[in-house]
Design a protein around this motif. Structure first.
Motif, PDB file in Angstrom:
ATOM      1  N   LEU A 215      22.236  39.828 -22.307  1.00 18.38           N
ATOM      2  CA  LEU A 215      22.131  38.531 -22.966  1.00 18.38           C
ATOM      3  C   LEU A 215      20.796  37.877 -22.668  1.00 18.38           C
ATOM      4  CD1 LEU A 215      25.654  36.938 -22.506  1.00 18.38           C
ATOM      5  CD2 LEU A 215      24.517  37.537 -24.650  1.00 18.38           C
ATOM      6  N   LYS A 216      20.416  37.984 -21.386  1.00 19.34           N
ATOM      7  CA  LYS A 216      19.178  37.363 -20.963  1.00 19.34           C
ATOM      8  C   LYS A 216      18.009  38.000 -21.707  1.00 19.34           C
ATOM      9  CE  LYS A 216      17.015  36.553 -16.615  1.00 19.34           C
ATOM     10  NZ  LYS A 216      17.040  37.028 -15.233  1.00 19.34           N
ATOM     11  N   LYS A 217      18.042  39.356 -21.715  1.00 15.91           N
ATOM     12  CA  LYS A 217      16.947  40.071 -22.374  1.00 15.91           C
ATOM     13  C   LYS A 217      16.900  39.700 -23.841  1.00 15.91           C
ATOM     14  CE  LYS A 217      16.274  44.031 -19.397  1.00 15.91           C
ATOM     15  NZ  LYS A 217      17.132  45.168 -19.061  1.00 15.91           N
ATOM     16  N   ALA A 218      18.100  39.696 -24.448  1.00 22.54           N
ATOM     17  CA  ALA A 218      18.139  39.389 -25.873  1.00 22.54           C
ATOM     18  C   ALA A 218      17.576  38.000 -26.125  1.00 22.54           C
ATOM     19  CB  ALA A 218      19.581  39.476 -26.370  1.00 22.54           C
ATOM     20  N   GLN A 222      14.415  37.178 -28.165  1.00 26.39           N
ATOM     21  CA  GLN A 222      14.477  36.242 -29.280  1.00 26.39           C
ATOM     22  C   GLN A 222      13.403  35.171 -29.141  1.00 26.39           C
ATOM     23  OE1 GLN A 222      18.345  34.613 -29.513  1.00 26.39           O
ATOM     24  NE2 GLN A 222      18.251  34.257 -31.707  1.00 26.39           N
ATOM     25  N   ALA A 223      13.319  34.666 -27.899  1.00 32.94           N
ATOM     26  CA  ALA A 223      12.342  33.616 -27.644  1.00 32.94           C
ATOM     27  C   ALA A 223      10.937  34.138 -27.894  1.00 32.94           C
ATOM     28  CB  ALA A 223      12.485  33.122 -26.208  1.00 32.94           C
ATOM     29  N   ALA A 224      10.709  35.397 -27.401  1.00 30.26           N
ATOM     30  CA  ALA A 224       9.382  35.977 -27.570  1.00 30.26           C
ATOM     31  C   ALA A 224       9.056  36.117 -29.048  1.00 30.26           C
ATOM     32  CB  ALA A 224       9.315  37.336 -26.866  1.00 30.26           C
ATOM     33  N   ALA A 225      10.080  36.608 -29.797  1.00 30.74           N
ATOM     34  CA  ALA A 225       9.869  36.796 -31.226  1.00 30.74           C
ATOM     35  C   ALA A 225       9.554  35.468 -31.899  1.00 30.74           C
ATOM     36  CB  ALA A 225      11.113  37.433 -31.850  1.00 30.74           C
ATOM     37  N   ALA A 226      10.363  34.458 -31.515  1.00 28.47           N
ATOM     38  CA  ALA A 226      10.154  33.149 -32.122  1.00 28.47           C
ATOM     39  C   ALA A 226       8.767  32.631 -31.806  1.00 28.47           C
ATOM     40  CB  ALA A 226      11.213  32.169 -31.604  1.00 28.47           C
ATOM     41  N   ALA A 228       6.180  34.462 -31.015  1.00 23.46           N
ATOM     42  CA  ALA A 228       5.188  35.255 -31.749  1.00 23.46           C
ATOM     43  C   ALA A 228       5.073  34.739 -33.177  1.00 23.46           C
ATOM     44  CB  ALA A 228       5.590  36.724 -31.730  1.00 23.46           C
ATOM     45  N   ALA A 229       6.285  34.489 -33.772  1.00 29.77           N
ATOM     46  CA  ALA A 229       6.277  34.014 -35.158  1.00 29.77           C
ATOM     47  C   ALA A 229       5.551  32.681 -35.262  1.00 29.77           C
ATOM     48  CB  ALA A 229       7.716  33.883 -35.651  1.00 29.77           C
ATOM     49  N   ALA A 230       5.873  31.812 -34.288  1.00 30.06           N
ATOM     50  CA  ALA A 230       5.245  30.495 -34.316  1.00 30.06           C
ATOM     51  C   ALA A 230       3.737  30.614 -34.162  1.00 30.06           C
ATOM     52  CB  ALA A 230       5.824  29.629 -33.197  1.00 30.06           C
ATOM     53  N   ASP A 231       3.357  31.511 -33.196  1.00 29.23           N
ATOM     54  CA  ASP A 231       1.925  31.722 -32.976  1.00 29.23           C
ATOM     55  C   ASP A 231       1.231  32.196 -34.258  1.00 29.23           C
ATOM     56  OD1 ASP A 231       2.033  32.869 -29.505  1.00 29.23           O
ATOM     57  OD2 ASP A 231       2.231  30.880 -30.464  1.00 29.23           O
ATOM     58  N   LYS A 232       1.953  33.176 -34.867  1.00 28.65           N
ATOM     59  CA  LYS A 232       1.385  33.762 -36.080  1.00 28.65           C
ATOM     60  C   LYS A 232       1.201  32.685 -37.139  1.00 28.65           C
ATOM     61  CE  LYS A 232       2.200  37.789 -38.938  1.00 28.65           C
ATOM     62  NZ  LYS A 232       3.321  38.547 -39.529  1.00 28.65           N
ATOM     63  N   ALA A 233       2.258  31.862 -37.284  1.00 27.47           N
ATOM     64  CA  ALA A 233       2.197  30.806 -38.301  1.00 27.47           C
ATOM     65  C   ALA A 233       1.064  29.846 -38.002  1.00 27.47           C
ATOM     66  CB  ALA A 233       3.534  30.060 -38.332  1.00 27.47           C
ATOM     67  N   LYS A 234       0.941  29.539 -36.685  1.00 28.56           N
ATOM     68  CA  LYS A 234      -0.100  28.615 -36.274  1.00 28.56           C
ATOM     69  C   LYS A 234      -1.479  29.199 -36.605  1.00 28.56           C
ATOM     70  CE  LYS A 234      -0.546  25.742 -32.190  1.00 28.56           C
ATOM     71  NZ  LYS A 234      -0.297  25.881 -30.745  1.00 28.56           N
ATOM     72  N   ALA A 235      -1.623  30.499 -36.215  1.00 30.52           N
ATOM     73  CA  ALA A 235      -2.910  31.163 -36.437  1.00 30.52           C
ATOM     74  C   ALA A 235      -3.254  31.171 -37.929  1.00 30.52           C
ATOM     75  CB  ALA A 235      -2.851  32.583 -35.884  1.00 30.52           C
ATOM     76  N   GLU A 236      -2.168  31.495 -38.711  1.00 24.61           N
ATOM     77  CA  GLU A 236      -2.400  31.532 -40.158  1.00 24.61           C
ATOM     78  C   GLU A 236      -2.843  30.176 -40.682  1.00 24.61           C
ATOM     79  OE1 GLU A 236       0.654  35.104 -41.333  1.00 24.61           O
ATOM     80  OE2 GLU A 236       1.097  33.044 -42.007  1.00 24.61           O
ATOM     81  N   ALA A 237      -2.110  29.128 -40.147  1.00 21.15           N
ATOM     82  CA  ALA A 237      -2.436  27.771 -40.602  1.00 21.15           C
ATOM     83  C   ALA A 237      -3.871  27.417 -40.248  1.00 21.15           C
ATOM     84  CB  ALA A 237      -1.473  26.775 -39.965  1.00 21.15           C
TER      85      ALA A 237
END
Ligand code: SF4
Ligand code: SF4
Lengths: 256, 470
Positions: A215-218, A222-226, A228-237
């Motif tokens: 659960l912890k890993k998941a 999940q947090a890492a993915a989120a 990463a996604a946020a970072d990506k969105a930020k970078a794109e922006a």
């Protein structure tokens, strides 16, 4: 009449002497170690074996439990919290079996109700909240078999819990409430907070540990993915903004 | 002792020179010089008496008694009272490690197995309890009662001699003082019973007063007989009258002067036990009928004061019994030699002997307590009025006769009168009195035993040793 009076006194003295003699004999035998001596059992140091049918703490051999919850229905004081789930081979098994031993009146009705006889009463009757230490040096509340409980607390936390639990409901402050929430069972209920006891086999504990890790890993993944996604969105922006700036700059340049 | 008294007077004078009224100076100096030492000696002894009693009771009932409280417990108690929550676990561990250390472990074992450390625990428990004054009680009476009980238990000690030099005040009316000051206890118990506004305490208080007033009479008669025999009311002189030169100094003790003295001693002992409300005469407490009798509503230190008063009184009875019948502080052998010692050594030895006599008397009292069940209140009263009072009266007259006879014999044999306050008869008179009075008593007892039906079979079976279980 005079003789009767004297007789009364003489008999009184006689029986008095007899009584004194018998207590003196007892005292002498006790002190000199003759006869049986003291009958006292110095309890915490010397323990007496409980008779076979003694109704002590409950124990559930979970591998035989079919999660029928008949015990919960039989219990007059609602001690049980039972949950079932399907395992990997799609077989039903008990995923949670808590008995709140502070509620239990040791009536034994639940053991009679149990169709598989997996719920039994054992010889143990001691609950030591502070000094019960398992092999890992961790301390547990209210259980004779600490390796079967799936919530672990370290020393300071145990002390804090004892203190908090001695408060009246109205006196529990926000900080303590947060503390109680934090130490809840990973399965979702703060069993420690209501002084319940979970019974799990050692294997189950391992499974719980594994699942907790999973659960912890998941969650981390999940947090890492989120992130990463946020970072990506930020970078794109940012990139887009830069591009926009670049695009608009030459257009504006000739203006002035 | 004179120097002691001088410094007492000097201190009183100093207090007055500081501007206090004279009587207040005397009282303060009295507290410092007499009351504090008395409390410092008697209170621990009374406390130890309690532990002693529990151990004896345990032995007679095949139990162990206080056996667990020790150094670890005391340390933990201190730590838990003094330190914040955090440090407790560490301190507890430290205490356990300390007790693992050899000499400490030995001391701990001693304190633990003898139950002495239990005393500290009990004391702290008592002090720590809530001071409860129930609504509806008569506040003044309720609060005053424990102090009166303590006063009634301690005041008689003023005249009790511990050695030739160590005595609070050698009043010429010593015995009267003992009886009067001891009477305060009755008042205390009645106040506690009445002031608590509770039916149990009320009944207990009434019973206690009825009982104490009744038993004052045999006790008083016994005291009167001994005072008559010794020709004095002062306890110090009473002890002096029992002095016998020579190696076997116990020959001078009152107890063996006459068969009447033996009976008087028994009567006095029983009646005194009844006066201080100990089992089998504790009808005022009577847990099985009256919850806890007169002190049902008392808690914490108030109750503790009553308990302390009770144990102090047992000690007092021991001391009185020793003074009246066992030669006071005198040694059973070689008293002459002890008297020739320097005052300090003499005092130490005599205090030790007196304490030993008291302890034996207390031990027998406890032995009785754990042997006999409690009497009903009517049985208690009947024992006092129908048995002890007549018995004490007969012995009083018997003693008076013995003295007359002894004087006559002395006059005839030695050509002089029995010199007061010598309590000891000349040898011929002594032997004659034992022969005549002892013979008469034995004849009476035999005749009485023959007069009625034989002892019931059940009682007879008890008198022979029961068969042991294999
Ligand atoms: S012993 Fe009785 S009270 Fe305890 S859990 Fe079983 S049924 Fe409930
Ligand atoms: S009655 Fe027995 S088998 Fe059924 S849930 Fe309870 S313990 Fe399990």
């Amino acid at each position: 009449m005079l003789l009767a009076w004297v007789r009364d006194i003489v008999e009184g003295v006689e029986s008095f002497v007899v009584g004194m003699g018998s207590t003196a004999r007892f005292a002498y035998e006790n002190w000199s170690g003759k006869a049986t001596g003291a009958m006292t059992l110095e309890y915490p140091a010397q323990k007496q074996a409980m008779p076979a049918a003694f109704r002590g703490h409950l124990f559930n051999n979970v591998s035989n439990c079919i999660t029928c919850k008949l015990c919960a229905k039989a219990c007059p004081v609602d001690c049980f919290v039972i949950e079932g789930e399907r395992n990997e081979e799609n077989k039903f098994r008990t995923s949670r079996f808590d008995i709140d031993l502070t509620k239990c009146i040791y009536c034994g009705l639940c053991t009679r109700a149990c169709p598989t006889d997996c719920l039994t009463m054992q010889g143990g009757f001691e609950l030591d909240p502070v000094n019960t230490v398992n092999q890992r040096g961790q301390r547990f509340l209210f259980t004779q078999r600490p390796d079967q409980l799936d919530v672990r607390l370290e020393g300071a936390e145990v002390d804090r819990l004892l203190r908090v639990s001695s408060l009246k409901p109205g006196e529990v402050g926000a900080e303590d409430r947060a503390f109680l929430d934090r130490i809840e069972d990973p399965r979702g209920t703060a069993i420690i907070a209501k002084f319940g006891v979970g019974y799990y086999t050692a294997d189950e504990v391992k499974q719980v540990d594994a699942r907790r890790e999973e659960l912890k890993k998941a969650k981390e993944a999940q947090a890492a993915a989120a992130k990463a996604a946020a970072d990506k969105a930020k970078a794109e922006a940012a990139a887009k903004a830069a591009a926009d700036a670049l695009a608009s700059a030459p257009a504006q340049e000739p203006k002035p | 002792m004179n120097g002691f008294h001088q410094s007492f007077l000097a201190t009183a004078a100093w207090f007055s020179s500081c501007g206090l009224p004279g009587w207040l100076g005397l009282v303060l100096a009295g507290v410092v010089f007499y009351a504090v030492p008395l409390f410092a000696v008697v209170l621990p002894i009374a406390g130890l008496g309690q532990i002693f009693e529990r151990k004896i009771a345990a032995a007679m009932q095949r139990r162990i008694g206080p056996s667990t409280t020790g150094i670890v417990g005391i340390l933990r108690l201190t730590v838990n009272l003094a330190l914040p929550w955090k440090a407790k676990a560490e301190c507890n561990r430290l205490a356990e490690r300390l007790v693992a250390f050899g000499p400490v472990a030995l001391l701990d074992r001693l304190l633990t197995r003898t139950g002495v450390a239990q005393l500290a625990a009990d004391g702290v428990k008592m002090i720590g309890k809530e001071d409860l004054v129930p609504s509806g009680v008569d506040g003044w009476l309720f609060r005053a009662a424990p102090y009166l009980a303590i006063a009634g238990a301690f005041l008689p000690f003023v005249v009790v001699p511990w050695s030739q030099h160590l005595v609070g005040a050698d009043l010429s009316i010593g015995l009267v003082w003992v009886a009067a000051a001891g009477g305060l206890t009755a008042v205390a118990i009645l106040l506690a019973g009445w002031g608590s506004n509770n039916k149990w305490t009320m009944l207990g208080g009434m019973r206690a007063v009825a009982q104490i007033v009744s038993y004052e009479i045999p006790v008083g008669l016994c005291m009167a007989a001994v005072a008559m025999w010794c020709g004095t009311l002062s306890l110090q002189q009473m002890v002096a009258a029992q002095y016998h030169p020579g190696v076997l100094s116990f020959l001078g003790w009152n107890l063996i002067q006459s068969p009447f003295m033996v009976i008087l001693a028994g009567t006095f002992y029983l009646a005194a036990i009844a006066e201080c409300q100990r089992t089998p005469f504790d009808t005022a407490e009577a847990e099985s009928e009256l919850v806890s009798g007169f002190n049902t509503e008392m808690s914490g230190l108030r109750w503790g004061m009553f308990a302390m008063a009770e144990y102090t009184e047992t000690f007092l009875i021991g001391a009185l019994f020793a003074v009246l019948f066992l030669g006071g502080y005198q040694s059973p052998v070689g008293e002459q030699w002890i008297l020739s010692l320097p005052p300090l050594a003499e005092t130490v030895i005599h205090v030790a002997i007196m304490t030993a006599k008291c302890l034996v008397a207390i031990w027998v009292m406890m032995w009785i307590r754990w042997t006999l069940p409690r009497f009903r209140i009517d049985q208690v009263m009947r024992l006092a009025w129908l048995k002890l009072v007549p018995l004490a009266l007969v012995c009083l007259f018997g003693l008076a006769l013995t003295m007359l006879l002894g004087a006559r014999i002395e006059q005839v044999a030695y050509g002089r009168l029995l010199s007061a306050p010598s309590a000891q008869l000349p040898l011929i008179a002594w032997a004659l009195s034992w022969l005549l009075a002892g013979g008469a008593i034995i004849a009476l007892v035999v005749a009485a035993k023959r007069s009625g039906p034989p002892m019931p079979a059940a009682l007879r079976r008890l008198t022979t040793a029961p068969a042991r279980k294999a």
